[in-house]
Scaffold this motif. Structure first.
Motif, PDB file in Angstrom:
ATOM      1  N   SER A 289    -101.910-110.662-121.729  1.00  0.00           N
ATOM      2  CA  SER A 289    -101.452-111.686-120.699  1.00  0.00           C
ATOM      3  C   SER A 289    -100.253-111.830-120.549  1.00  0.00           C
ATOM      4  CB  SER A 289    -102.331-112.995-120.790  1.00  0.00           C
ATOM      5  OG  SER A 289    -101.766-113.634-122.211  1.00  0.00           O
ATOM      6  N   GLN A 290     -99.067-111.910-121.493  1.00  0.00           N
ATOM      7  CA  GLN A 290     -97.790-112.344-121.583  1.00  0.00           C
ATOM      8  C   GLN A 290     -96.886-111.611-120.557  1.00  0.00           C
ATOM      9  OE1 GLN A 290     -96.220-115.306-123.001  1.00  0.00           O
ATOM     10  NE2 GLN A 290     -98.533-115.615-123.147  1.00  0.00           N
ATOM     11  N   PRO A 291     -96.970-110.447-120.251  1.00  0.00           N
ATOM     12  CA  PRO A 291     -96.280-109.815-119.319  1.00  0.00           C
ATOM     13  C   PRO A 291     -96.358-110.259-117.891  1.00  0.00           C
ATOM     14  CG  PRO A 291     -97.262-107.912-120.646  1.00  0.00           C
ATOM     15  CD  PRO A 291     -97.819-109.348-121.049  1.00  0.00           C
ATOM     16  N   PHE A 292     -97.394-110.797-117.545  1.00  0.00           N
ATOM     17  CA  PHE A 292     -97.415-111.335-116.034  1.00  0.00           C
ATOM     18  C   PHE A 292     -96.654-112.924-116.166  1.00  0.00           C
ATOM     19  CE2 PHE A 292     -99.808-114.321-113.376  1.00  0.00           C
ATOM     20  CZ  PHE A 292     -99.614-113.603-112.232  1.00  0.00           C
ATOM     21  N   VAL A 360     -99.117 -99.547-117.135  1.00  0.00           N
ATOM     22  CA  VAL A 360     -98.285-100.518-116.548  1.00  0.00           C
ATOM     23  C   VAL A 360     -97.397-101.436-117.366  1.00  0.00           C
ATOM     24  CG1 VAL A 360     -98.603-102.848-115.736  1.00  0.00           C
ATOM     25  CG2 VAL A 360    -100.105-101.194-115.057  1.00  0.00           C
ATOM     26  N   PHE A 361     -97.687-101.653-118.771  1.00  0.00           N
ATOM     27  CA  PHE A 361     -96.664-101.974-119.612  1.00  0.00           C
ATOM     28  C   PHE A 361     -95.502-101.085-119.905  1.00  0.00           C
ATOM     29  CE2 PHE A 361    -100.592-104.420-121.448  1.00  0.00           C
ATOM     30  CZ  PHE A 361    -100.401-105.517-120.461  1.00  0.00           C
ATOM     31  N   THR A 362     -95.798-100.048-120.098  1.00  0.00           N
ATOM     32  CA  THR A 362     -94.751 -98.923-120.335  1.00  0.00           C
ATOM     33  C   THR A 362     -93.788 -98.780-119.101  1.00  0.00           C
ATOM     34  OG1 THR A 362     -96.367 -97.575-121.750  1.00  0.00           O
ATOM     35  CG2 THR A 362     -94.263 -96.634-120.969  1.00  0.00           C
ATOM     36  N   SER A 383    -100.349-106.495-113.888  1.00  0.00           N
ATOM     37  CA  SER A 383    -100.185-106.563-115.501  1.00  0.00           C
ATOM     38  C   SER A 383    -101.375-106.908-116.156  1.00  0.00           C
ATOM     39  CB  SER A 383     -99.013-107.180-115.813  1.00  0.00           C
ATOM     40  OG  SER A 383     -98.913-108.404-115.453  1.00  0.00           O
ATOM     41  N   SER A 384    -102.201-107.901-115.654  1.00  0.00           N
ATOM     42  CA  SER A 384    -103.128-108.562-116.233  1.00  0.00           C
ATOM     43  C   SER A 384    -104.658-107.611-116.417  1.00  0.00           C
ATOM     44  CB  SER A 384    -103.329-109.782-115.677  1.00  0.00           C
ATOM     45  OG  SER A 384    -102.492-110.643-115.875  1.00  0.00           O
ATOM     46  N   ILE A 385    -104.383-106.653-115.950  1.00  0.00           N
ATOM     47  CA  ILE A 385    -105.673-105.640-115.791  1.00  0.00           C
ATOM     48  C   ILE A 385    -106.500-105.686-116.908  1.00  0.00           C
ATOM     49  CG2 ILE A 385    -104.435-103.456-116.105  1.00  0.00           C
ATOM     50  CD1 ILE A 385    -106.489-102.250-114.119  1.00  0.00           C
ATOM     51  N   GLY A 386    -105.820-105.352-118.163  1.00  0.00           N
ATOM     52  CA  GLY A 386    -106.507-105.426-119.603  1.00  0.00           C
ATOM     53  C   GLY A 386    -107.129-106.788-119.837  1.00  0.00           C
ATOM     54  N   ALA A 446     -96.931-104.806-125.951  1.00  0.00           N
ATOM     55  CA  ALA A 446     -97.960-104.857-125.065  1.00  0.00           C
ATOM     56  C   ALA A 446     -98.703-103.589-124.820  1.00  0.00           C
ATOM     57  CB  ALA A 446     -97.651-105.707-123.797  1.00  0.00           C
ATOM     58  N   ALA A 447     -97.952-102.476-124.522  1.00  0.00           N
ATOM     59  CA  ALA A 447     -98.492-101.225-124.570  1.00  0.00           C
ATOM     60  C   ALA A 447     -99.131-100.511-125.634  1.00  0.00           C
ATOM     61  CB  ALA A 447     -97.269-100.397-124.094  1.00  0.00           C
TER      62      ALA A 447
END
Length: 505
Positions: A289-292, A360-362, A383-386, A446-447
């Motif tokens: 959740s943090q990347p978003f 996405v994270f990559t 980016s919140s897909i996971g 995150a990746a």
């Protein structure tokens, strides 16, 4: 085989497209009426409560970028510490709250929590210092602590496998919709109420949040049902309704509350692979959740002091809501596919989403941080897909721990406790405010974590399959009218005529 009359406790998969769209179309008239009552009360007020909870949780970010930072001189990592103060309260309250829930009626305990955080949200509007914000956010977190796992626990006590994924998805959609509402609400407040009655716009946000929250909390006391094992007839649910609920849960293998808490009981929970692996998954959840969260800082970073702003305050608040909308739509699509065409299988959608998250994270880690909106913003938006797999993960947990209500409550609280324990320090290490939006190391981490999640979810699916086969050999699985655990790829071909879900795994 001769046709059978519809079961009052139907848990067979939907065979028509109408049943896939909404499961109650394939059940008896009596059960359909019961489900309507349940959806109108538990699902409606649970979703409304989740909405106001997450508005009250997320409004601190909107307030921070809309004037609170400047008014209270919040520089350095003070924003992170404010988030951590709420998180500490949230962590402390988790397990006690969910254990209390198995002994105190839900219609009393859940509204009590709502009233508590509403009062202290009002108080935030009058905060004059950084220290006051820290203390008030801690108490808000303490009252909010048990709400999320409590609702998932109660939903898992009423709905069977063909129904639970969709209801969890609707409930969790409030988590995505809340920032959308809060973002536009803050934009409207900033433009319309900033300075009114001597209050800054960000202070009005807390006032209006409290005004919205209070009546919903009061009404929840009258409308929220208890669990089937503790419910009594009232002005909404008749004695027959409660009988239907208990029959449905018995056929799904869902056991009511009542087992005593002992040291041995807790140790059994702590050594169960189901509790351990689902909790492990949620310890890694903050990385997803943090990347978003960098999106809002990325927008604000384009505005340089002494130069015309690239993005207005309203745009900084509103653009991230596109990501929230995507997450809500994607999550709801996934739970409908899981409950319908996939016949209750949770793992295929979960694994696919985590694979997509790795990509996405990559890309967030290897592409330039600053640049045109069209180059970077789409990555933040998806980016919140996971993290959007929370509803299916919680449904899967409830289905695998069907035979022990106390363990389900304990596991739900443990999952959320560890999630927020890690959330307390992950932003301070990988996504620090002073580095935002330049958090490339966090995106790389995150990746990696998304890949780790794939390994853990695959392990859960294989262990569940192995336990299912062991129960079949011992003739402990429920009949076809119940809901056996969804097959893994190795046994799907042999299970085409068996309904989905398992009584206990």
């Amino acid at each position: 085989m001769a046709d059978r009359a519809p079961s009052i406790a139907s848990s067979t998969p939907s065979h028509s497209w109408k049943g896939w769209l909404w499961d109650s179309t394939d059940v008896s008239k009596e059960e359909r009426k019961f489900l309507f009552k349940l959806d109108a009360t538990l699902l409606t007020f649970g979703t409304l409560g989740m909405l106001i909870k997450w508005i009250d949780t997320s409004n601190i970010t909107n307030a921070f970028v809309s004037g609170m930072k400047e008014d209270l001189n919040l520089y350095g990592n003070q924003y992170n510490y404010i988030v951590v103060s709420w998180t500490v309260g949230y962590i402390i309250g988790q397990l006690p709250s969910n254990l209390i829930l198995t002994r105190v009626p839900a219609h009393i305990w859940i509204p009590f929590q709502e009233i508590g955080w509403t009062v202290f949200t009002f108080a935030l509007a009058g905060a004059k210092s950084y220290e006051a914000i820290l203390g008030l956010r801690f108490v808000v977190g303490l009252f909010e602590a048990g709400y999320w796992p409590a609702l998932y626990y109660v939903l898992g006590s009423w709905y069977n496998k063909r129904e639970l994924g969709k209801r969890n998805g609707i409930l969790q959609s409030a988590v995505s919709i809340a920032p959308i509402f809060s973002g536009f609400l803050q934009a409207g407040i900033y433009n319309g109420l900033n300075g009114h009655a001597g209050l800054a716009g960000w202070r009005w946000l807390f006032v209006i949040n409290g005004v919205i929250s209070f009546p919903i909390a009061v009404l929840a006391y009258f409308f929220l049902p208890d669990t089937p094992g503790t419910a009594k007839p009232n002005w909404i649910f008749t004695e027959r309704d409660i009988e239907i609920a208990r029959e449905r849960m018995a056929k799904a293998g869902r056991k009511p509350e009542g087992k005593p808490y002992t040291i041995k009981t807790i140790l059994d929970f702590l050594t169960s692979w189901k509790t351990l692996l689902f909790t492990l998954i949620f310890t890694m959840q903050p990385f997803g959740s943090q990347p978003f969260t960098a999106f809002v800082f990325w927008l604000k970073a384009h505005n340089k002091k002494g130069k015309p702003p690239v993005y207005t305050v309203a745009q900084i608040n509103e653009y991230p809501t596109i990501g929230n909308a995507f997450t809500a739509v994607y999550s709801l699509t996934c739970v409908w596919i899981s409950d319908g065409p996939l016949r209750g299988r949770r793992w295929p959608v979960i694994l696919f989403s985590n694979m997509f998250a790795i990509v996405v994270f990559t890309l967030l880690a290897v592409t330039p941080v600053m640049g045109p909106f069209s180059h970077r913003a789409p990555l933040y938006i998806v980016s919140s897909i996971g993290g959007s797999m929370v509803p299916l993960t919680m449904a899967w947990m409830a289905e695998l721990i069907s035979d022990n209500a106390e363990q389900r409550a304990f596991t739900a609280a443990s999952m959320n406790t560890l999630q927020y324990t890690f959330m307390a320090w992950i932003p301070l290490v990988w996504f620090q405010q002073i580095h935002q939006p330049y958090v490339t190391p966090g995106n790389r981490a995150a990746a990696v974590v998304a890949g780790f999640n794939i390994i853990v979810f695959t392990t859960i699916a294989l262990l569940a399959h192995r336990e299912k086969l062991a129960r079949k050999r011992k003739n402990q699985l429920p009949s076809a009218s119940s809901s056996p655990e969804p097959a893994t790829p190795s046994d799907e071909g042999n299970e085409k005529n068996v309904s989905v879900g398992v009584r206990t795994l």
